[in-house]
Design a protein around this motif. Structure first.
Motif, PDB file in Angstrom:
ATOM      1  N   MET A 232       0.855  -1.184   0.000  1.00 31.05           N
ATOM      2  CA  MET A 232       0.000   0.000   0.000  1.00 31.05           C
ATOM      3  C   MET A 232       0.889   1.232   0.000  1.00 31.05           C
ATOM      4  O   MET A 232       1.848   1.324   0.722  1.00 31.05           O
ATOM      5  CB  MET A 232      -0.878  -0.040   1.251  1.00 31.05           C
ATOM      6  N   ASP A 233       0.564   2.181  -0.818  1.00 31.89           N
ATOM      7  CA  ASP A 233       1.375   3.390  -0.866  1.00 31.89           C
ATOM      8  C   ASP A 233       0.831   4.460   0.074  1.00 31.89           C
ATOM      9  O   ASP A 233      -0.067   4.216   0.855  1.00 31.89           O
ATOM     10  CB  ASP A 233       1.488   3.910  -2.300  1.00 31.89           C
ATOM     11  N   GLY A 234       1.366   5.642  -0.036  1.00 30.00           N
ATOM     12  CA  GLY A 234       1.009   6.696   0.888  1.00 30.00           C
ATOM     13  C   GLY A 234      -0.188   7.537   0.475  1.00 30.00           C
ATOM     14  O   GLY A 234      -0.358   8.640   0.973  1.00 30.00           O
ATOM     15  N   GLU A 235      -1.028   7.066  -0.454  1.00 30.26           N
ATOM     16  CA  GLU A 235      -2.175   7.852  -0.912  1.00 30.26           C
ATOM     17  C   GLU A 235      -3.159   8.162   0.209  1.00 30.26           C
ATOM     18  O   GLU A 235      -3.692   9.258   0.279  1.00 30.26           O
ATOM     19  CB  GLU A 235      -2.891   7.125  -2.043  1.00 30.26           C
ATOM     20  N   ASN A 236      -3.447   7.207   1.043  1.00 30.73           N
ATOM     21  CA  ASN A 236      -4.375   7.394   2.148  1.00 30.73           C
ATOM     22  C   ASN A 236      -3.781   6.726   3.379  1.00 30.73           C
ATOM     23  O   ASN A 236      -4.265   5.695   3.835  1.00 30.73           O
ATOM     24  CB  ASN A 236      -5.743   6.798   1.798  1.00 30.73           C
ATOM     25  N   PRO A 237      -2.698   7.307   3.918  1.00 26.08           N
ATOM     26  CA  PRO A 237      -1.990   6.630   5.006  1.00 26.08           C
ATOM     27  C   PRO A 237      -2.841   6.519   6.269  1.00 26.08           C
ATOM     28  O   PRO A 237      -3.718   7.343   6.531  1.00 26.08           O
ATOM     29  CB  PRO A 237      -0.768   7.510   5.251  1.00 26.08           C
ATOM     30  N   LEU A 238      -2.550   5.491   7.010  1.00 25.58           N
ATOM     31  CA  LEU A 238      -3.188   5.292   8.307  1.00 25.58           C
ATOM     32  C   LEU A 238      -2.550   6.238   9.315  1.00 25.58           C
ATOM     33  O   LEU A 238      -1.361   6.542   9.231  1.00 25.58           O
ATOM     34  CB  LEU A 238      -2.986   3.846   8.765  1.00 25.58           C
ATOM     35  N   ARG A 239      -3.341   6.661  10.268  1.00 24.33           N
ATOM     36  CA  ARG A 239      -2.834   7.518  11.338  1.00 24.33           C
ATOM     37  C   ARG A 239      -2.529   6.628  12.537  1.00 24.33           C
ATOM     38  O   ARG A 239      -3.436   6.025  13.118  1.00 24.33           O
ATOM     39  CB  ARG A 239      -3.848   8.604  11.663  1.00 24.33           C
ATOM     40  N   LEU A 240      -1.259   6.551  12.890  1.00 26.12           N
ATOM     41  CA  LEU A 240      -0.785   5.695  13.981  1.00 26.12           C
ATOM     42  C   LEU A 240      -0.344   6.563  15.149  1.00 26.12           C
ATOM     43  O   LEU A 240       0.541   7.403  15.008  1.00 26.12           O
ATOM     44  CB  LEU A 240       0.385   4.830  13.503  1.00 26.12           C
ATOM     45  N   ALA A 241      -0.968   6.362  16.304  1.00 26.96           N
ATOM     46  CA  ALA A 241      -0.542   7.036  17.528  1.00 26.96           C
ATOM     47  C   ALA A 241       0.347   6.090  18.316  1.00 26.96           C
ATOM     48  O   ALA A 241      -0.067   4.982  18.652  1.00 26.96           O
ATOM     49  CB  ALA A 241      -1.747   7.449  18.359  1.00 26.96           C
ATOM     50  N   VAL A 242       1.568   6.511  18.576  1.00 22.49           N
ATOM     51  CA  VAL A 242       2.499   5.758  19.404  1.00 22.49           C
ATOM     52  C   VAL A 242       2.527   6.439  20.765  1.00 22.49           C
ATOM     53  O   VAL A 242       2.917   7.605  20.870  1.00 22.49           O
ATOM     54  CB  VAL A 242       3.907   5.709  18.777  1.00 22.49           C
ATOM     55  N   VAL A 243       2.088   5.714  21.792  1.00 26.81           N
ATOM     56  CA  VAL A 243       1.973   6.260  23.139  1.00 26.81           C
ATOM     57  C   VAL A 243       3.124   5.748  23.998  1.00 26.81           C
ATOM     58  O   VAL A 243       3.293   4.528  24.151  1.00 26.81           O
ATOM     59  CB  VAL A 243       0.623   5.862  23.783  1.00 26.81           C
ATOM     60  N   ILE A 244       3.923   6.667  24.527  1.00 21.79           N
ATOM     61  CA  ILE A 244       4.989   6.304  25.464  1.00 21.79           C
ATOM     62  C   ILE A 244       4.379   6.406  26.853  1.00 21.79           C
ATOM     63  O   ILE A 244       4.059   7.495  27.330  1.00 21.79           O
ATOM     64  CB  ILE A 244       6.209   7.225  25.322  1.00 21.79           C
ATOM     65  N   GLY A 245       4.215   5.243  27.508  1.00 21.93           N
ATOM     66  CA  GLY A 245       3.396   5.160  28.702  1.00 21.93           C
ATOM     67  C   GLY A 245       4.038   5.472  30.034  1.00 21.93           C
ATOM     68  O   GLY A 245       3.341   5.758  30.987  1.00 21.93           O
ATOM     69  N   SER A 246       5.338   5.433  30.125  1.00 22.39           N
ATOM     70  CA  SER A 246       5.984   5.688  31.409  1.00 22.39           C
ATOM     71  C   SER A 246       6.294   7.168  31.564  1.00 22.39           C
ATOM     72  O   SER A 246       6.659   7.846  30.602  1.00 22.39           O
ATOM     73  CB  SER A 246       7.290   4.901  31.513  1.00 22.39           C
ATOM     74  N   VAL A 247       6.167   7.645  32.796  1.00 19.94           N
ATOM     75  CA  VAL A 247       6.516   9.041  33.095  1.00 19.94           C
ATOM     76  C   VAL A 247       7.626   9.124  34.145  1.00 19.94           C
ATOM     77  O   VAL A 247       7.972  10.209  34.599  1.00 19.94           O
ATOM     78  CB  VAL A 247       5.272   9.839  33.551  1.00 19.94           C
ATOM     79  N   ARG A 248       8.180   7.991  34.534  1.00 13.11           N
ATOM     80  CA  ARG A 248       9.206   7.968  35.579  1.00 13.11           C
ATOM     81  C   ARG A 248      10.493   8.652  35.143  1.00 13.11           C
ATOM     82  O   ARG A 248      10.875   8.595  33.971  1.00 13.11           O
ATOM     83  CB  ARG A 248       9.558   6.523  35.934  1.00 13.11           C
ATOM     84  N   GLU A 249      11.157   9.237  36.106  1.00 10.76           N
ATOM     85  CA  GLU A 249      12.479   9.795  35.847  1.00 10.76           C
ATOM     86  C   GLU A 249      13.431   8.645  35.515  1.00 10.76           C
ATOM     87  O   GLU A 249      13.382   7.583  36.131  1.00 10.76           O
ATOM     88  CB  GLU A 249      12.971  10.542  37.094  1.00 10.76           C
ATOM     89  N   GLY A 250      14.281   8.843  34.521  1.00 13.27           N
ATOM     90  CA  GLY A 250      15.231   7.819  34.120  1.00 13.27           C
ATOM     91  C   GLY A 250      14.596   6.667  33.346  1.00 13.27           C
ATOM     92  O   GLY A 250      15.193   5.612  33.192  1.00 13.27           O
ATOM     93  N   ARG A 251      13.415   6.854  32.843  1.00 16.39           N
ATOM     94  CA  ARG A 251      12.660   5.797  32.151  1.00 16.39           C
ATOM     95  C   ARG A 251      13.348   5.331  30.880  1.00 16.39           C
ATOM     96  O   ARG A 251      14.118   6.072  30.264  1.00 16.39           O
ATOM     97  CB  ARG A 251      11.255   6.304  31.843  1.00 16.39           C
ATOM     98  N   PHE A 252      13.016   4.113  30.484  1.00 14.68           N
ATOM     99  CA  PHE A 252      13.566   3.501  29.280  1.00 14.68           C
ATOM    100  C   PHE A 252      12.627   3.691  28.088  1.00 14.68           C
ATOM    101  O   PHE A 252      13.013   3.457  26.952  1.00 14.68           O
ATOM    102  CB  PHE A 252      13.808   2.007  29.533  1.00 14.68           C
ATOM    103  N   GLY A 253      11.411   4.127  28.326  1.00 13.75           N
ATOM    104  CA  GLY A 253      10.388   4.245  27.289  1.00 13.75           C
ATOM    105  C   GLY A 253      10.819   4.978  26.034  1.00 13.75           C
ATOM    106  O   GLY A 253      10.569   4.495  24.923  1.00 13.75           O
ATOM    107  N   PRO A 254      11.459   6.146  26.141  1.00 13.43           N
ATOM    108  CA  PRO A 254      11.874   6.835  24.923  1.00 13.43           C
ATOM    109  C   PRO A 254      12.870   6.032  24.087  1.00 13.43           C
ATOM    110  O   PRO A 254      12.826   6.098  22.854  1.00 13.43           O
ATOM    111  CB  PRO A 254      12.501   8.135  25.447  1.00 13.43           C
ATOM    112  N   THR A 255      13.735   5.260  24.726  1.00 15.13           N
ATOM    113  CA  THR A 255      14.685   4.434  23.971  1.00 15.13           C
ATOM    114  C   THR A 255      13.940   3.379  23.163  1.00 15.13           C
ATOM    115  O   THR A 255      14.196   3.201  21.963  1.00 15.13           O
ATOM    116  CB  THR A 255      15.699   3.760  24.917  1.00 15.13           C
TER     117      THR A 255
END
Length: 191
Positions: A1-24
């Motif tokens: 499938m090409d980019g004519e009507n792309p799907l909208r994907l939400a990526v949720v980073i769920g942790s809010v802790r200091e020093g979290r690994f989520g962003p990695t």
């Protein structure tokens, strides 16, 4: 499938802790998504969203109002979650509980991380929550065990080839379900 009507994907980073690994973990996953032309990605980092944990206040807090349209616009979700005490973080539950209709009849996939179980107990707990919202969770998961030792200093998994293959499988399934459910929602709204 090409980019004519792309799907909208939400990526949720769920942790809010200091020093979290989520962003990695999320950044690695986003690198796997980047070559695809069939999705547009919106990254929602709950550490930046600052959602209040006191639910049901009126009027709806501005932080909650800002997140709602982003979830509503999504055709599919990838939840990046750690495992805390055999479950998922409170920040994710807060996000989920502030919103209801935004999740309905949309697919949800998971990238999890943690110690011995790699976040899989958090995923199993989240499946129950999302079932209550009429969201469709996928069987395929990308799971990182033994964090942070399973990643190198550059933020890459040590078993990069296997994890990339798992991410491809997850994305292929997620986009299939997202397209099917998007078409079904457009064709027939529930009354």
């Amino acid at each position: 499938m090409d980019g004519e009507n792309p799907l909208r994907l939400a990526v949720v980073i769920g942790s809010v802790r200091e020093g979290r690994f989520g962003p990695t973990a999320a950044n690695w996953f986003l690198e796997q998504v980047a070559p695809r032309t069939d999705v547009d990605v919106d990254v929602l980092d709950l550490a930046d969203a600052c959602l209040p944990d006191r639910l049901g206040t009126s009027p709806v807090p501005s932080e909650v109002a800002a997140v709602g349209p982003r979830l509503e616009a999504a055709d599919a979700f990838v939840i990046v979650t750690p495992e805390y005490n055999h479950s998922f973080p409170a920040s994710l539950k807060t996000l989920i509980d502030w919103h209801h209709d935004e999740w309905q009849r949309k697919p949800v996939a998971f990238v999890s991380y943690g110690g011995f179980c790699g976040g899989l107990r958090a995923v199993e707990a989240l499946r129950l929550v999302f079932a209550g919202l009429h969201a469709a969770t996928l069987r395929d998961v990308v799971s990182f065990h033994g964090i942070p030792a399973s990643f190198d200093a550059a933020g890459r998994p040590l078993d990069a080839e296997a994890k990339a293959a798992a991410a491809k499988t997850l994305l292929d399934e997620l986009t299939w379900w997202a397209r099917a459910l998007r078409d079904a929602r457009a064709a027939r709204a529930l009354g």
